[in-house]
Structures are given as C-alpha cells and as structure tokens.
Design an enzyme around this catalytic site. Structure first.
Site, PDB file in Angstrom:
ATOM      1  N   LEU A 257       3.115   2.518   2.966  1.00  0.00           N
ATOM      2  CA  LEU A 257       2.166   1.449   3.328  1.00  0.00           C
ATOM      3  C   LEU A 257       1.388   1.810   4.592  1.00  0.00           C
ATOM      4  O   LEU A 257       1.841   2.611   5.407  1.00  0.00           O
ATOM      5  CB  LEU A 257       2.943   0.140   3.505  1.00  0.00           C
TER       6      LEU A 257
ATOM      7  N   THR B 166       4.676   5.497   8.227  1.00  0.00           N
ATOM      8  CA  THR B 166       4.874   5.704   9.667  1.00  0.00           C
ATOM      9  C   THR B 166       4.681   4.359  10.352  1.00  0.00           C
ATOM     10  O   THR B 166       3.573   3.820  10.378  1.00  0.00           O
ATOM     11  CB  THR B 166       3.849   6.724  10.214  1.00  0.00           C
TER      12      THR B 166
ATOM     13  N   LYS C 183       8.938  11.487  13.620  1.00  0.00           N
ATOM     14  CA  LYS C 183       7.625  11.552  12.958  1.00  0.00           C
ATOM     15  C   LYS C 183       6.488  11.375  13.971  1.00  0.00           C
ATOM     16  O   LYS C 183       5.459  12.057  13.899  1.00  0.00           O
ATOM     17  CB  LYS C 183       7.566  10.466  11.875  1.00  0.00           C
TER      18      LYS C 183
HETATM   19  P1  NAD Z   1      -3.495   4.400   2.106  1.00  0.00           P
HETATM   20  O1  NAD Z   1      -4.251   3.371   2.872  1.00  0.00           O
HETATM   21  O2  NAD Z   1      -4.260   5.424   1.309  1.00  0.00           O
HETATM   22  O3  NAD Z   1      -2.460   3.697   1.086  1.00  0.00           O
HETATM   23  C1  NAD Z   1      -1.784   2.530   1.354  1.00  0.00           C
HETATM   24  C2  NAD Z   1      -1.600   1.769   0.036  1.00  0.00           C
HETATM   25  O4  NAD Z   1      -0.814   0.605   0.285  1.00  0.00           O
HETATM   26  C3  NAD Z   1      -2.924   1.301  -0.583  1.00  0.00           C
HETATM   27  O5  NAD Z   1      -2.989   1.674  -1.938  1.00  0.00           O
HETATM   28  C4  NAD Z   1      -2.872  -0.217  -0.416  1.00  0.00           C
HETATM   29  O6  NAD Z   1      -3.547  -0.923  -1.441  1.00  0.00           O
HETATM   30  C5  NAD Z   1      -1.363  -0.463  -0.454  1.00  0.00           C
HETATM   31  N1  NAD Z   1      -0.976  -1.731   0.170  1.00  0.00           N
HETATM   32  C6  NAD Z   1      -1.377  -2.230   1.367  1.00  0.00           C
HETATM   33  N2  NAD Z   1      -0.773  -3.437   1.608  1.00  0.00           N
HETATM   34  C7  NAD Z   1       0.023  -3.650   0.531  1.00  0.00           C
HETATM   35  C8  NAD Z   1       0.911  -4.729   0.188  1.00  0.00           C
HETATM   36  N3  NAD Z   1       1.083  -5.767   0.997  1.00  0.00           N
HETATM   37  N4  NAD Z   1       1.583  -4.651  -0.982  1.00  0.00           N
HETATM   38  C9  NAD Z   1       1.410  -3.585  -1.823  1.00  0.00           C
HETATM   39  N5  NAD Z   1       0.583  -2.546  -1.548  1.00  0.00           N
HETATM   40  C10 NAD Z   1      -0.092  -2.588  -0.388  1.00  0.00           C
HETATM   41  O7  NAD Z   1      -2.549   5.117   3.160  1.00  0.00           O
HETATM   42  P2  NAD Z   1      -1.881   6.576   3.044  1.00  0.00           P
HETATM   43  O8  NAD Z   1      -2.810   7.590   3.603  1.00  0.00           O
HETATM   44  O9  NAD Z   1      -1.322   6.744   1.684  1.00  0.00           O
HETATM   45  O10 NAD Z   1      -0.682   6.412   4.113  1.00  0.00           O
HETATM   46  C11 NAD Z   1       0.481   5.636   3.823  1.00  0.00           C
HETATM   47  C12 NAD Z   1       1.486   5.861   4.940  1.00  0.00           C
HETATM   48  O11 NAD Z   1       1.838   7.245   5.011  1.00  0.00           O
HETATM   49  C13 NAD Z   1       0.944   5.493   6.336  1.00  0.00           C
HETATM   50  O12 NAD Z   1       1.977   4.931   7.097  1.00  0.00           O
HETATM   51  C14 NAD Z   1       0.509   6.827   6.910  1.00  0.00           C
HETATM   52  O13 NAD Z   1       0.519   6.826   8.324  1.00  0.00           O
HETATM   53  C15 NAD Z   1       1.559   7.752   6.312  1.00  0.00           C
HETATM   54  N6  NAD Z   1       1.139   9.153   6.149  1.00  0.00           N
HETATM   55  C16 NAD Z   1      -0.077   9.472   5.620  1.00  0.00           C
HETATM   56  C17 NAD Z   1      -0.428  10.816   5.470  1.00  0.00           C
HETATM   57  C18 NAD Z   1      -1.763  11.237   4.886  1.00  0.00           C
HETATM   58  O14 NAD Z   1      -2.106  12.438   4.969  1.00  0.00           O
HETATM   59  N7  NAD Z   1      -2.548  10.347   4.287  1.00  0.00           N
HETATM   60  C19 NAD Z   1       0.466  11.827   5.840  1.00  0.00           C
HETATM   61  C20 NAD Z   1       1.716  11.454   6.348  1.00  0.00           C
HETATM   62  C21 NAD Z   1       2.050  10.116   6.499  1.00  0.00           C
END
Ligand code: NAD
Length: 297
Positions: free
Chosen positions: A64, A94, A169
C-alpha cells in the site's frame, strides 16, 4: 498456500502475479477495479474489501502507498482486523517503525500476527522475483510464510521486534535517495562542462563512483528521458520523511539526510508527487541550464 493480497499497484500487481503463477490460491483486493480485473484474468479471485480478503485467507499480504493506507486497511473499519479467518498480516509496504508497531499492537489484541516485510528492488525486482524482503515479527510466523516470500525474492529475517524491518528498509531507501540525487548532481555538473552524459555513466560504472543510480536508473529512465522507472516521487518523499522521523526519534545525526530531503521535497513540489522519482534530475537541470540525454547516433 492460500494467500490474500491487498494493493495491486506498481509493486503489488507483479508480486501477486508471481504468487498466482506459483500456484498459490490468491484472493485479491484493490480500490482500483481495473487492477482487480487484470489479476482476476490471470487466475486470482476477487474480494470486495480488505475484510472480505481476511474472511477468506489465513495469510494476508498488503502493498500500500502510505502509512495511513496501511493503518486503515489493517486496522480500520472494514479492514483486515475484522476478518474471521486471518491469522497473519504481512505488510510489504514501507510505513516506518512507528506505524508498524501500532499495527502490531492493534492486530495482536485480536490474535492476528503482524509481520513487517518491506521490499527493495523496484518494479523489475517484483516482476522477476529478485526483491530483497526485510522481515521482522515472530520467528514461527516467518517460517510459515517463508516459501511464499521466496516466490517474491530473498527474505532476510531482521528480528522479532515489531518495526525492525521497517528501520532496515528506511536505511536502505535513504541511501538510494542519496545516490540518485548525488549522481544526478554530478552528471549535471559534467554536462554543463561539456561532457557526454553517457560516457560519464560508463566511466562511473567502471570506476569508484558507480552507484545503483548510475548502473540502473540512468541507463533505463534518465538518459533515454522516459522517466518511467516505476517509483513515484511522492513515495520517495514519504520514505525520506519517515527516515528523518526515525533518526530524530533516536537522536542521531542526520545532516546528509536533511540536505538530500530538501531536494526531494523540491522535486515533489516542482514535478508533482505522481512524477517518477528519476525526475529528481529536472530541478537540477533547470538550475544549471542543461539537459541530460543520450546523444543521438
Ligand atoms: P502504488 O501507488 O503504485 O500502489 C498502491 C496500490 O494500493 C494502488 O493500486 C492503490 O489503488 C492501492 N490502494 C490504496 N489504498 C487502498 C485501500 N485502502 N485498499 C485497497 N487498495 C488500496 O504504489 P507502489 O509503487 O506499488 O508502492 C507500494 C508500496 O511499496 C509503498 O509503500 C512503496 O513505498 C513500496 N515500494 C515501492 C517500490 C517501487 O519501486 N514502486 C519499491 C519498494 C517499495
């Protein structure tokens, strides 16, 4: 294994795909219907809410975008906490150690184990199963989910204290934030002086100045000016703020993090929180009056 998966974004979607392809029985939920439709088309079952996921699976994973979203999904009304079947909640997001500890306390009162498992390795790592997963929580619960986590990458057990993996992290991401911003700054300097940025990156990668930014982010998303690495500037700002919160709470020095943090805040302001984090070079380019791009031919 039956697995619930909540949050099918840049990271969550490819992780859920790997679990489906590895023959896990995945029940998924996202507030975005299009993401849910796509994972159902690949073999997952759709749930109507986070609670619905937790009514149908013993193990619930979540990826999320913010501490507030994780807290709401895990412990809010209609959340995992109300599920009748769930035994363990694994947060791949994170969120920082403060939120992780809060979630751990609230779920613990309902007999649900909370496991932190933030990840590193980006969208590419999520797609090809090469993420580094930092895990903290009860050791016996880690043993239950270990095989599923190995589908996503390499799990590192950090310890049983809630939030420890989040601290790990944030340390990782603060360094990633540093090297991307620092590499952008020196390449802008070189281009202003007349150097070819692609030659600069090749030299850095062969020399002592190579970083994860020069090896991966520059060739993939900055030199071709696609700015599509798959991590939002707003998420990097979240991580930098969480790091600073953690460092201040511990009373440790954070001069470098504070300086770099200002650059990321400026990037979010100028390029927008939804921009890709590789756009951090753009405010530097504007200030220097140069454009960093692969030269034709
Ligand atoms: P993102 O915004 O692409 O995806 C988040 C998803 O969560 C979306 O599809 C959104 O619709 C969904 N969502 C939001 N609120 C919700 C709810 N209440 N119920 C159900 N679904 C809900 O984000 P991301 O890039 O996939 O990152 C997700 C996590 O991973 C974050 O904490 C980020 O810091 C971490 N992260 C991301 C990366 C990266 O390269 N993108 C790398 C490492 C860690």
């Amino acid at each position: 294994m039956q697995i619930g998966f909540i949050g099918l974004g840049n990271m969550g979607f490819p992780m859920a795909v790997r679990l489906v392809r590895d023959n896990h029985d995945v029940v998924a939920f996202d507030t975005r219907g299009d993401a849910l439709d796509r994972i159902v088309a690949l073999g997952a079952r759709a749930a109507r809410s986070a609670k619905d996921v937790a009514d149908r699976a013993d193990t619930v994973l979540a990826s999320l975008p913010s501490p507030a979203a994780s807290l709401q999904v895990a412990t809010g009304a209609g959340g995992v906490i109300e599920g009748s079947r769930v035994k363990r909640y694994v947060d791949l997001s994170t969120v920082g150690s403060r939120t992780a500890t809060q979630i751990h306390g609230l779920l613990g009162r309902r007999g649900i184990a909370a496991i932190d498992s933030p990840v590193s390795g980006g969208v590419g790592g999520a797609q090809n199963g090469s993420l580094a997963l930092m895990v903290s929580g009860p050791r016996d619960e880690f043993d239950v989910i270990r095989t599923a986590l190995e589908t996503l990458g390499k799990p590192f057990y950090v310890g049983d204290r809630p939030g420890s993996a989040q601290t790990m992290k944030l340390a990782n991401n603060m360094l990633a934030a540093n090297v991307l911003a620092a590499t952008a700054e020196v390449v802008v300097m070189g281009v202003k002086a007349g150097l070819d940025p692609e030659v600069m990156i090749d030299v850095l990668n062969a020399g002592s100045g190579g970083t994860s930014a020069s090896r991966d982010k520059f060739p993939r998303a900055i030199l071709p000016r696609t700015f599509d690495y798959g991590f939002a500037t707003g998420l990097m700002v979240k991580d930098v703020r969480l790091y600073l919160e953690e460092a201040h709470a511990l009373g440790v020095p954070a001069q470098i993090a504070t300086t770099i943090g200002r650059l990321w805040e400026a990037c979010a302001r100028d390029e927008g929180p939804d921009s890709d984090f590789t756009t951090v070079i753009k405010p530097l380019e504007r200030a220097a009056g140069v454009r960093v791009a692969r030269r034709p031919g």
